[in-house]
Design a protein around this motif. Structure first.
Motif, mmCIF file in Angstrom:
data_model
loop_
_atom_site.group_PDB
_atom_site.id
_atom_site.type_symbol
_atom_site.label_atom_id
_atom_site.label_comp_id
_atom_site.label_asym_id
_atom_site.label_seq_id
_atom_site.Cartn_x
_atom_site.Cartn_y
_atom_site.Cartn_z
ATOM 1 N N UNK A 23 97.991 88.255 69.866
ATOM 2 C CA UNK A 23 97.696 89.719 69.282
ATOM 3 C C UNK A 23 97.750 89.604 67.757
ATOM 4 N N UNK A 24 98.886 88.920 67.167
ATOM 5 C CA UNK A 24 99.073 89.035 65.837
ATOM 6 C C UNK A 24 97.567 88.167 65.171
ATOM 7 N N UNK A 25 97.343 87.076 65.888
ATOM 8 C CA UNK A 25 96.053 86.087 65.576
ATOM 9 C C UNK A 25 94.895 87.168 65.394
ATOM 10 N N UNK A 26 94.955 87.998 66.421
ATOM 11 C CA UNK A 26 93.643 88.793 66.500
ATOM 12 C C UNK A 26 93.493 89.722 65.353
ATOM 13 N N UNK A 27 94.508 90.280 64.940
ATOM 14 C CA UNK A 27 94.650 91.263 64.003
ATOM 15 C C UNK A 27 94.458 90.534 62.798
ATOM 16 N N UNK A 28 94.860 89.365 62.402
ATOM 17 C CA UNK A 28 94.661 88.767 61.163
ATOM 18 C C UNK A 28 93.341 88.163 61.092
ATOM 19 N N UNK A 29 92.694 87.810 62.190
ATOM 20 C CA UNK A 29 91.201 87.265 62.163
ATOM 21 C C UNK A 29 90.238 88.180 61.987
ATOM 22 N N UNK A 30 90.372 89.550 62.503
ATOM 23 C CA UNK A 30 89.552 90.812 62.450
ATOM 24 C C UNK A 30 88.287 90.835 62.556
ATOM 25 N N UNK A 31 87.766 89.486 62.834
ATOM 26 C CA UNK A 31 86.124 89.388 63.191
ATOM 27 C C UNK A 31 85.702 88.563 62.198
ATOM 28 N N UNK A 32 86.150 88.050 61.184
ATOM 29 C CA UNK A 32 85.771 87.448 59.951
ATOM 30 C C UNK A 32 85.172 86.062 60.419
ATOM 31 N N UNK A 33 85.441 85.777 61.508
ATOM 32 C CA UNK A 33 84.728 84.501 62.194
ATOM 33 C C UNK A 33 83.604 84.668 62.386
ATOM 34 N N UNK A 34 83.007 86.054 62.581
ATOM 35 C CA UNK A 34 81.594 86.068 62.725
ATOM 36 C C UNK A 34 80.936 86.621 61.430
ATOM 37 N N UNK A 35 81.596 87.676 60.767
ATOM 38 C CA UNK A 35 80.974 88.236 59.431
ATOM 39 C C UNK A 35 80.878 87.401 58.423
ATOM 40 N N UNK A 36 82.261 86.685 58.168
ATOM 41 C CA UNK A 36 82.178 85.735 57.091
ATOM 42 C C UNK A 36 81.553 84.647 57.231
#
Length: 214
Positions: free
Chosen positions: A56-69
């Motif tokens: 859950x912590x990782x999901x908050x930090x990652x936020x979706x940047x793996x796609x958008x960034x």
């Protein structure tokens, strides 16, 4: 045709990405039998719940940047100025999200009896989650240069598995499982950071750049 395929940078990057994902999900399975015997049902259950918190912590930090960034790196990788701002803003946003994730985790700690008196297990899970969410793989995916960072990532994960088998010897060592995985991920992430910042001039993000990343 086979020769041409073997020289394809696209296929090399796909293979590297899949290799990294397989290592992420399959290597923990390798240690499962060992940990179930060493930690017992109670200890293994504690590790599983702590790992869920870390995810859950990782999901908050990652936020979706793996796609958008990743998409933005692919767009602007030939523009040094845009890349500098992108790298600074995404990592600045992840720093803000890390603080939010830690606050969330602290709330869970006070609410969940499992973590009462288990500070080492709790903070190992949070550390692991923050490092996992801070991965720089989005940068190298966008640049289509996954092979080297993937090799380092797999090597550090293998080292983490070896460390678990070597150091975890009783139920009281349950916290070491996530800590060793976190250290392995930290080495891989730090290596990626160094490569990225060598290629793109370092700068601190402004508030507006961080908000733009969000």
């Amino acid at each position: 045709t086979l020769k041409r395929l073997s020289q394809s940078s696209f296929l090399h990057n796909v293979a590297a990405l899949y290799g990294m994902q397989l290592a992420t999900y399959l290597l923990p399975v390798v240690t499962l039998g060992y940990l179930s015997r060493i930690l017992g049902p109670d200890g293994l259950g504690r590790v599983a719940v702590a790992q869920a918190l870390g995810l859950y912590v990782a999901m908050i930090v990652e936020y979706g940047f793996q796609l958008s960034a990743t998409r933005d790196v692919a767009r602007f990788r030939d523009d040094p100025q845009r890349m500098r701002v992108l790298l600074a803003s995404v990592n600045g946003a992840k720093a803000v999200l890390s603080v939010i994730a830690v606050i969330f985790a602290l709330a869970v700690m006070f609410w969940a009896p499992l973590f009462h008196g288990q500070a080492l297990l709790f903070w190992s899970a949070v550390f692991w989650g923050v490092v996992q969410g801070s991965s720089m793989s989005w940068y190298f995916q966008g640049c289509e240069r996954m092979v080297r960072v993937s090799a380092v990532d797999i090597a550090t994960k293998l080292a983490g598995v070896a460390g678990i088998i070597w150091l975890v010897g009783s139920a009281s060592d349950a916290w070491l499982v996530l800590l060793l995985q976190a250290i392995a991920a930290l080495v891989s992430t730090a290596y990626s950071f160094v490569i990225a910042w060598r290629e793109v001039r370092f700068s601190f993000p402004s508030v507006s750049e961080i908000l733009s990343a969000f």
